[in-house]
Design a protein around this motif. Structure first.
Motif, PDB file in Angstrom:
ATOM      1  N   UNK A 127       0.837  -1.198   0.000  1.00  0.00           N
ATOM      2  CA  UNK A 127       0.000   0.000   0.000  1.00  0.00           C
ATOM      3  C   UNK A 127       0.868   1.243   0.000  1.00  0.00           C
ATOM      4  N   UNK A 128       0.455   2.241  -0.775  1.00  0.00           N
ATOM      5  CA  UNK A 128       1.122   3.540  -0.743  1.00  0.00           C
ATOM      6  C   UNK A 128       0.088   4.625  -0.496  1.00  0.00           C
ATOM      7  N   UNK A 129       0.327   5.415   0.537  1.00  0.00           N
ATOM      8  CA  UNK A 129      -0.489   6.598   0.810  1.00  0.00           C
ATOM      9  C   UNK A 129       0.215   7.811   0.209  1.00  0.00           C
ATOM     10  N   UNK A 130      -0.567   8.656  -0.469  1.00  0.00           N
ATOM     11  CA  UNK A 130      -0.023   9.888  -1.054  1.00  0.00           C
ATOM     12  C   UNK A 130      -0.591  11.104  -0.333  1.00  0.00           C
ATOM     13  N   UNK A 131       0.312  12.028   0.014  1.00  0.00           N
ATOM     14  CA  UNK A 131      -0.061  13.259   0.700  1.00  0.00           C
ATOM     15  C   UNK A 131       0.439  14.460  -0.103  1.00  0.00           C
ATOM     16  N   UNK A 132       0.107  15.649   0.362  1.00  0.00           N
ATOM     17  CA  UNK A 132       0.613  16.868  -0.267  1.00  0.00           C
ATOM     18  C   UNK A 132       2.136  16.922  -0.181  1.00  0.00           C
ATOM     19  N   UNK A 133       2.743  17.732  -1.057  1.00  0.00           N
ATOM     20  CA  UNK A 133       4.196  17.973  -1.057  1.00  0.00           C
ATOM     21  C   UNK A 133       5.008  16.703  -1.292  1.00  0.00           C
ATOM     22  N   UNK A 134       4.413  15.759  -2.052  1.00  0.00           N
ATOM     23  CA  UNK A 134       5.087  14.512  -2.427  1.00  0.00           C
ATOM     24  C   UNK A 134       5.458  13.628  -1.238  1.00  0.00           C
ATOM     25  N   UNK A 135       4.804  13.841  -0.113  1.00  0.00           N
ATOM     26  CA  UNK A 135       5.012  12.973   1.044  1.00  0.00           C
ATOM     27  C   UNK A 135       4.276  11.657   0.808  1.00  0.00           C
ATOM     28  N   UNK A 136       4.944  10.542   1.113  1.00  0.00           N
ATOM     29  CA  UNK A 136       4.329   9.227   0.914  1.00  0.00           C
ATOM     30  C   UNK A 136       4.515   8.360   2.153  1.00  0.00           C
ATOM     31  N   UNK A 137       3.650   7.347   2.254  1.00  0.00           N
ATOM     32  CA  UNK A 137       3.809   6.296   3.255  1.00  0.00           C
ATOM     33  C   UNK A 137       3.735   4.964   2.530  1.00  0.00           C
ATOM     34  N   UNK A 138       4.820   4.194   2.596  1.00  0.00           N
ATOM     35  CA  UNK A 138       4.880   2.882   1.974  1.00  0.00           C
ATOM     36  C   UNK A 138       4.653   1.827   3.046  1.00  0.00           C
ATOM     37  N   UNK A 139       3.559   1.062   2.904  1.00  0.00           N
ATOM     38  CA  UNK A 139       3.081   0.187   3.965  1.00  0.00           C
ATOM     39  C   UNK A 139       2.898  -1.227   3.430  1.00  0.00           C
ATOM     40  N   UNK A 140       3.389  -2.210   4.178  1.00  0.00           N
ATOM     41  CA  UNK A 140       3.337  -3.585   3.704  1.00  0.00           C
ATOM     42  C   UNK A 140       2.948  -4.544   4.813  1.00  0.00           C
ATOM     43  N   UNK A 141       2.158  -5.555   4.431  1.00  0.00           N
ATOM     44  CA  UNK A 141       1.841  -6.650   5.350  1.00  0.00           C
ATOM     45  C   UNK A 141       1.940  -7.964   4.591  1.00  0.00           C
ATOM     46  N   UNK A 142       2.362  -9.027   5.294  1.00  0.00           N
ATOM     47  CA  UNK A 142       2.518 -10.308   4.617  1.00  0.00           C
ATOM     48  C   UNK A 142       2.457 -11.463   5.601  1.00  0.00           C
ATOM     49  N   UNK A 143       1.786 -12.533   5.172  1.00  0.00           N
ATOM     50  CA  UNK A 143       1.807 -13.808   5.883  1.00  0.00           C
ATOM     51  C   UNK A 143       2.652 -14.825   5.129  1.00  0.00           C
ATOM     52  N   UNK A 144       3.391 -14.331   4.137  1.00  0.00           N
ATOM     53  CA  UNK A 144       4.205 -15.186   3.274  1.00  0.00           C
ATOM     54  C   UNK A 144       5.691 -15.121   3.578  1.00  0.00           C
ATOM     55  N   UNK A 145       6.130 -14.045   4.250  1.00  0.00           N
ATOM     56  CA  UNK A 145       7.565 -13.851   4.473  1.00  0.00           C
ATOM     57  C   UNK A 145       7.819 -12.914   5.644  1.00  0.00           C
ATOM     58  N   UNK A 146       9.018 -13.026   6.180  1.00  0.00           N
ATOM     59  CA  UNK A 146       9.454 -12.101   7.222  1.00  0.00           C
ATOM     60  C   UNK A 146       9.670 -10.723   6.604  1.00  0.00           C
TER      61      UNK A 146
END
Length: 331
Positions: free
Chosen positions: A222-241
């Motif tokens: 998942x990527x959240x996009x905010x003003x001024x090119x600020x981003x949040x890169x978010x990940x979840x998985x039950x497949x790997x550490x």
């Protein structure tokens, strides 16, 4: 002040637990460390399981149904630790009996259910809070304060993940889609929480997911996009550490919550290549912090948390709903 609130000032708060799985054990262990509270009653669908749990943690009452526990007028507050799909009905059951509810995250399966729960709590004038324990942990509160103070300037980017490998088991709550199993609601909620609690609601969201054969999600990116090119890169998985860290890149430095960021952890402050690690000296599992907060609210006659507010819980579940729509994950 009502008679019940008066009486709470002079005795321990009597807790009940509904749903006696792994997380309930953690909650009960930490409840034993809180002087002004006690585990009074536990409820399971199995009398044997309820008896064993009560014996282990010194509970006075062990019930073979959730309804029986809710009918016990001596219960002041209930911690709901059942599978996600049961949260709404279990919460409404307790609220209708005038019992304060601390309901494990995710609050419910979707925003409609959460709205129903909050409306009922307001109608009954009873305390209700989502139990997202990370919000109350001292290391997380420290990071929130540093970011709010702009100690290292504005946030430029957030990276947060939560992932581990678990052999697929369709009989396990973790994988059972009908119970809300899969990576997003169970563990993806934590990276999403990290972004929402520091950057607020994004302007736009990108998301993709992979799925098990039973259609539960096995991973989400998942990527959240905010003003001024600020981003949040978010990940979840039950497949790997995955690193299971939360990193806040700021203008003048980086704040990193180290591995298992959602649990009691250490915080690294990185400036000009130099790292300072702060240890918060935890000596519990960490569930006591949200419980102490909840107890204070209950004693004061409050019906909503000023930290885990209804508005924040609504934002969180709506964001989860939006992500599910994007990846076509439907329960």
């Amino acid at each position: 002040m009502t008679q019940m609130k008066e009486s709470l000032q002079n005795r321990k708060i009597r807790w009940g637990i509904i749903g006696l799985g792994n997380i309930a054990h953690k909650f009960a262990k930490d409840l034993l460390t809180i002087q002004d509270a006690e585990l009074y009653a536990v409820g399971s669908r199995s009398q044997e399981k309820a008896d064993d749990f009560a014996d282990q943690y010194g509970a006075s009452k062990a019930y073979s149904s959730y309804e029986a526990l809710a009918n016990d007028s001596n219960v002041d507050a209930v911690y709901i630790a059942t599978p996600h799909a049961l949260h709404k009905d279990n919460t409404l059951l307790c609220l209708d009996h005038g019992i304060a509810v601390l309901c494990e995250k995710p609050f419910a399966m979707n925003a409609t259910e959460v709205d129903t729960m909050i409306a009922r709590a307001k109608e009954k004038n009873v305390l209700l809070m989502e139990a997202l324990w990370t919000y109350f942990l001292p290391h997380y509160q420290f990071v929130l304060q540093e970011l709010k103070n702009k100690t290292y300037g504005n946030i430029l980017k957030v990276e947060a993940s939560f992932g581990f490998f678990r052999e697929f088991d369709d009989n396990s709550r973790l994988f059972k889609k009908s119970l809300g199993g899969g990576s997003l609601l169970d563990i993806g909620i934590y990276p999403i929480f990290a972004a929402l609690s520091t950057l607020d609601v994004p302007k736009s969201i990108q998301a993709k997911a992979s799925f098990f054969d039973n259609s539960a999600d096995s991973s989400c990116n998942i990527t959240f996009h905010y003003d001024n090119n600020v981003t949040a890169n978010l990940n979840s998985s039950l497949l790997e550490e995955l690193p299971t860290e939360a990193i806040f890149y700021c203008e003048k430095g980086t704040i990193k919550i180290n591995r298992q960021f959602h649990c009691p952890s250490t915080v690294s402050l990185i400036v000009d290549g130099k790292e300072e690690i702060i240890d918060f000296g935890y000596n519990t599992i960490g569930y006591n912090y949200e419980t102490v907060h909840f107890n204070k609210l209950l004693r004061k006659g409050k019906t909503e948390s000023d930290i885990m507010t209804f508005e924040f819980s609504k934002q969180l579940i709506k964001t989860l709903d939006d992500i599910r729509d994007l990846v076509k994950l439907h329960y």
